[in-house]
Design a protein around this motif. Structure first.
Motif, PDB file in Angstrom:
ATOM      1  N   SER A 382     131.007 -38.105  51.657  1.00 28.64           N
ATOM      2  CA  SER A 382     129.992 -37.045  51.593  1.00 28.64           C
ATOM      3  C   SER A 382     130.583 -35.673  51.936  1.00 28.64           C
ATOM      4  CB  SER A 382     128.832 -37.346  52.538  1.00 28.64           C
ATOM      5  OG  SER A 382     128.325 -38.630  52.286  1.00 28.64           O
ATOM      6  N   GLN A 383     131.626 -35.674  52.763  1.00 34.12           N
ATOM      7  CA  GLN A 383     132.292 -34.409  53.096  1.00 34.12           C
ATOM      8  C   GLN A 383     132.931 -33.817  51.851  1.00 34.12           C
ATOM      9  OE1 GLN A 383     132.385 -32.953  55.968  1.00 34.12           O
ATOM     10  NE2 GLN A 383     132.508 -34.407  57.679  1.00 34.12           N
ATOM     11  N   GLN A 384     133.398 -34.722  50.962  1.00 36.05           N
ATOM     12  CA  GLN A 384     134.184 -34.253  49.818  1.00 36.05           C
ATOM     13  C   GLN A 384     133.366 -33.962  48.565  1.00 36.05           C
ATOM     14  OE1 GLN A 384     136.849 -37.487  49.921  1.00 36.05           O
ATOM     15  NE2 GLN A 384     137.886 -36.669  51.737  1.00 36.05           N
ATOM     16  N   ILE A 385     132.102 -34.372  48.567  1.00 35.03           N
ATOM     17  CA  ILE A 385     131.272 -34.161  47.376  1.00 35.03           C
ATOM     18  C   ILE A 385     131.081 -32.665  47.142  1.00 35.03           C
ATOM     19  CG2 ILE A 385     128.872 -34.355  46.514  1.00 35.03           C
ATOM     20  CD1 ILE A 385     129.870 -37.072  46.366  1.00 35.03           C
ATOM     21  N   ARG A 386     131.331 -32.247  45.888  1.00 32.82           N
ATOM     22  CA  ARG A 386     131.135 -30.836  45.548  1.00 32.82           C
ATOM     23  C   ARG A 386     129.713 -30.590  45.112  1.00 32.82           C
ATOM     24  NH1 ARG A 386     135.957 -27.669  43.559  1.00 32.82           N
ATOM     25  NH2 ARG A 386     137.645 -28.703  44.621  1.00 32.82           N
ATOM     26  N   ILE A 387     129.166 -29.495  45.558  1.00 35.55           N
ATOM     27  CA  ILE A 387     127.785 -29.141  45.206  1.00 35.55           C
ATOM     28  C   ILE A 387     127.797 -27.881  44.370  1.00 35.55           C
ATOM     29  CG2 ILE A 387     125.620 -28.296  46.218  1.00 35.55           C
ATOM     30  CD1 ILE A 387     125.840 -31.275  46.542  1.00 35.55           C
TER      31      ILE A 387
END
Ligand code: NDP
Ligand code: MG
Length: 387
Positions: A382-387
């Motif tokens: 979740s830290q790495q997910i790009r938004i």
């Protein structure tokens, strides 16, 4: 009565101590242990006032500060996650689980093995390990009592009823600070605005979760496990006054509701005195001063968290761990200004949609180590997910 307070420095922890301060003239309490994390000042102050046997900070970096401040007192001092688990093993007549977030899950599981009554405020325990927690309590013959105001209300409504006669449970929600905002107004809200809860005074994280209604989403899942309900038995209604804490409709169409002032000491006192009821000298409910009790539907376009919770409610596996871990990181990222308020639900949705997560729709993790390991993995992703 021997007591342990997990998360004593937080909002629920402080409400518990405030209640004990009020009741200690008429009831006998012995506080065995208090636990906190960073707020060493408060932890020490309370340890001295209540003459506790043990204090624990989860944060190992704080141990020297804690030892220094308590050097002239006869109190055991420990630090770290393992020390909190060990504290559960001291056993108690009543323990309150009021650590915030996933950190509260392993200690709650341990508490049900050693303590007679476990008052659960840490909703993440039910969301991430609901079946394991309920089964462990059964095996060890301990009593789990809900502190979350909605679940405490439901518990009181269903107490003497046959569970098979429950048609549906209606959780009330205040609607939070953005109830009257448009979707576009919500897109740029700040952390300070999100923390400004209209009816309850709570910790920072649960306040922001209330603004996004992720708190209510977690509570739907919490209710599923606490009361063994199906997805179609769970509803949410906005009730801005926060006086009715939840309702239960039975198969004969009778609906029972629980009302009391919005002060968490009411629910805490209910669990502390259970199965008796005792007088608590705090504010009474004054119905005539309330002009109105109103109800509205949830706007799920503004609050997609409720819809996301419905995905979890329909599954039998450990998707709740995924949901909670993604939500915790989304919240961290919002607090640190890395993502916007509405992106919290986008992030959680993206994580739930990852192909590798579909396994947890059916796979139920039934050991705390597996649950911890999934939590850690989802946090990393979740830290790495790009938004
Ligand atoms: P707070 O943030 O006010 O307090 C959290 C407590 O947990 C503090 O004692 C804090 O220590 C401690 N803590 C924080 N991180 C860790 C960690 N990693 N390990 C061990 N302890 C830690 O939270 P609340 O009291 O608002 O909420 C506690 C729980 O109760 C949550 O699960 C929440 O959802 C639930 N709840 C709260 C309600 C409320 O009215 N506040 C209502 C219903 C449910 P420190 O302060 O020393 O850093
Ligand atoms: Mg609640």
């Amino acid at each position: 009565m021997k007591i342990i307070i997990f998360g004593s420095t937080g909002s629920i922890g402080q409400s518990t101590l405030s209640l004990i301060r009020i009741l200690k003239n008429t009831q006998k309490f012995e506080i065995l242990a208090l636990t906190g994390n960073d707020n060493i000042e408060q932890l020490c102050k309370d340890a001295i006032e209540f003459k506790v046997k043990r204090v624990v900070t989860a944060n190992k970096n704080c141990i020297f500060q804690l030892k220094e401040k308590l050097s002239s007192y006869n109190v055991e001092i420990y630090a770290g996650e393992e020390a909190i688990l060990d504290t559960a093993r001291m056993g108690a007549d009543w323990i309150i689980s009021a650590i915030v977030g996933f950190a509260g899950v392993p200690p709650t599981i341990e508490a049900v093995k050693y303590c007679k009554i476990v008052a659960v405020a840490n909703k993440e325990s039910l969301v991430c390990a609901g079946k394991l927690l309920m089964d462990t309590a059964n095996t060890y013959k301990s009593k789990l009592l809900p502190v979350d105001s909605e679940h405490n209300a439901i518990f009181q409504c269903v107490n003497s009823e046959n569970p098979k006669t429950i048609k549906k449970v209606i959780l009330t929600a205040s609607g939070g600070p953005f109830r009257n905002f448009t979707l576009s107004e919500m897109s740029n809200v700040t952390v300070a605005q999100a923390m400004n809860h209209p009816t309850w005074s709570m910790g920072k994280r649960i306040s922001i979760d209330s603004a996004s209604m992720f708190n209510k989403a977690l509570e739907l899942i919490e209710a599923k496990y606490f009361f063994d309900l199906k997805s179609n038995q769970l509803e949410v209604v906005i009730h801005p006054e926060s006086i009715i804490h939840s309702m239960v409709t039975f198969i004969d169409n009778s609906t029972l509701a629980q009302l009391c002032p919005n002060d968490m000491r009411n629910a805490i006192a209910h669990t502390l005195n259970y199965p008796e009821r005792k007088k608590i000298p705090i504010k009474d409910l004054d119905l005539t001063s309330l002009k109105n009790l109103s109800f509205e539907e949830v706007d799920e376009k503004k609050f997609p968290s409720i819809n996301l919770a419905r995905i979890i409610l329909k599954t039998k596996g450990s998707l709740g761990v995924v949901f909670n871990a993604a939500k915790e990181i989304a919240l961290d990222r919002f607090i640190s200004n890395d993502i916007k308020f509405l992106d919290m639900s986008n992030l959680v949705e993206k994580v739930l949609q990852l192909p590798e997560m579909s396994e947890y729709e059916c796979t139920l993790l039934y050991s705390i180590d597996e649950i911890i390991s999934l939590n850690n993995r989802v946090r990393q992703i979740s830290q790495q997910i790009r938004i």
